[in-house]
Enzyme design. Structure first.
Site, PDB file in Angstrom:
ATOM      1  N   PRO A 213      38.080  -6.471  35.953  1.00 36.60           N
ATOM      2  CA  PRO A 213      37.763  -5.308  36.539  1.00 36.60           C
ATOM      3  C   PRO A 213      38.700  -3.993  35.955  1.00 36.60           C
ATOM      4  CG  PRO A 213      39.912  -7.012  37.067  1.00 36.60           C
ATOM      5  CD  PRO A 213      38.842  -7.710  35.882  1.00 36.60           C
ATOM      6  N   GLU A 214      37.989  -3.019  36.350  1.00 38.56           N
ATOM      7  CA  GLU A 214      37.320  -1.581  35.300  1.00 38.56           C
ATOM      8  C   GLU A 214      39.228  -0.788  36.987  1.00 38.56           C
ATOM      9  OE1 GLU A 214      33.894  -1.046  34.858  1.00 38.56           O
ATOM     10  OE2 GLU A 214      33.465  -2.897  34.939  1.00 38.56           O
TER      11      GLU A 214
ATOM     12  N   LYS B  13      42.844   0.525  32.301  1.00 34.77           N
ATOM     13  CA  LYS B  13      43.215  -0.964  33.567  1.00 34.77           C
ATOM     14  C   LYS B  13      44.089  -1.396  33.333  1.00 34.77           C
ATOM     15  CE  LYS B  13      38.184  -1.249  31.496  1.00 34.77           C
ATOM     16  NZ  LYS B  13      37.185  -2.054  30.667  1.00 34.77           N
TER      17      LYS B  13
ATOM     18  N   ARG C 104      27.395  -7.354  25.602  1.00 33.10           N
ATOM     19  CA  ARG C 104      27.112  -7.262  26.988  1.00 33.10           C
ATOM     20  C   ARG C 104      25.620  -6.916  27.720  1.00 33.10           C
ATOM     21  NH1 ARG C 104      32.509  -4.221  27.858  1.00 33.10           N
ATOM     22  NH2 ARG C 104      33.757  -4.164  25.837  1.00 33.10           N
TER      23      ARG C 104
END
Ligand SMILES: [Zn+2]
Length: 326
Positions: A2-3, A58, A284
């Site tokens: 979740p961002e 966040k 990433r």
């Protein structure tokens, strides 16, 4: 993970059901969810009403009022160990969903094991489900909130007054890190993770391996606009449900349906048709269009050896870019 748009979606949904409810008790089923004990959490939170919901990057913040009189002197029960006269003022609960955290609001028991449950009176509950178990909960006094976020060196909120094109230019200046790493660094700007960094860089037509400090003034302006547009599109679509994100009502977001590059490796770019490529930046997975996001300007150290040829720049037709789905 979740961002900002996913946490903002959770905040907006909880805003419709939590404020005014009396928290009877925080039940901790997995002690690793907080550095504080169940008794400490309850000392701050039990016997109080929810007064508001905020977001910082966040992090989701739940504002709690003073201990409610109708909750009685031992709200949460004596077992909750609420020390008399401790934390008599308002308080704040801070939740970080991390990789897979989900806050699910429902009247009865949850479907899956919850790491913690907020039991409200009358019967309602907020369940924290979190398969990967990286999510965290804190309870603090409002006066400790500033220090909490200072300790985490949080950068400005993208939609706040501080995050201006001028701020972004100054923040980029002299940095040798790749743009992708720069964007996901919460110290530079809060709330951006893997998905929205890749999408914002595509929208700004900037290669993810460009050295942050090589970005010129006009490119920085483009990146600033792209960050805001991408995050707003994420909020408008109520988040991306790629891995596990669901909102408190169990609904999925729809931003994943309009992704331009994220996890679209090998699929044609929606603007120019070139297959989307994937590189690993700072550990990433990073997705970009080699034609729309050409390798020009200064590249971050070590990135040039990955591919021999430099993709010839080709500016996409403006019409294509204007047609991009928001
Ligand atoms: Zn393209």
């Amino acid at each position: 993970m979740p961002e900002l748009p996913e946490v903002e979606t959770v905040r907006r949904r909880l805003l419709a059901c939590l404020p005014g409810l009396l928290l009877r008790e925080v039940v901790v089923n997995d002690w690793t969810v907080s550095a504080q004990t169940g008794a400490e959490l309850n000392a701050y939170l039990a016997g109080r009403r929810v007064t508001g919901l905020r977001r910082r990057g966040k992090y989701l913040l739940v504002d709690m009022g003073r201990p409610a009189e109708e909750a009685g002197p031992a709200s949460g029960g004596p077992a909750a160990g609420r020390p008399a006269a401790a934390h008599d003022g308002p308080s704040v609960a801070v939740v970080h969903l991390r990789m897979t955290g989900q806050l699910v609001f429902r009247p009865g028991p949850g479907e899956r094991p919850a790491r913690f449950v907020w039991e409200f009176a009358p019967a309602a509950a907020l369940h924290f489900q979190d398969v990967r178990r990286f999510g965290r909960l804190w309870a603090l006094a409002p006066e400790d909130e500033t220090a909490f976020f200072e300790a985490r060196a949080m950068g400005p909120e993208p939609f706040g007054a501080e995050f201006t094109p001028g701020y972004l230019r100054r923040a980029l200046e002299g940095r040798r890190a790749p743009l992708k790493s720069f964007l996901v660094d919460q110290r530079r700007v809060a709330g951006i993770g893997n998905i929205y960094a890749d999408e914002a860089l595509f929208r700004a037509r900037l290669h993810p391996l460009r050295a942050a400090g090589s970005v010129g003034p006009r490119e920085a302006l483009r990146l600033h606009a792209a960050v805001l547009e991408t995050l707003q599109a994420g909020i408008d679509h109520e988040g991306s449900s790629i891995e596990s994100f669901i909102d408190p009502a169990g609904r999925r977001g729809s931003f994943q349906e309009i992704l331009n590059v994220y996890q679209r490796t090998g699929q044609p770019c929606r603007v120019c048709g070139t297959p989307v490529e994937r590189v690993v930046v700072g550990g990433r997975g990073t997705h970009y269009c080699p034609r729309c996001q050409p390798r020009r300007g200064g590249m971050a150290a070590g990135s040039r050896s990955r591919r021999g040829a430099v993709t010839p720049p080709r500016t996409a037709r403006p019409a294509d870019w204007e047609a991009l789905d928001r």
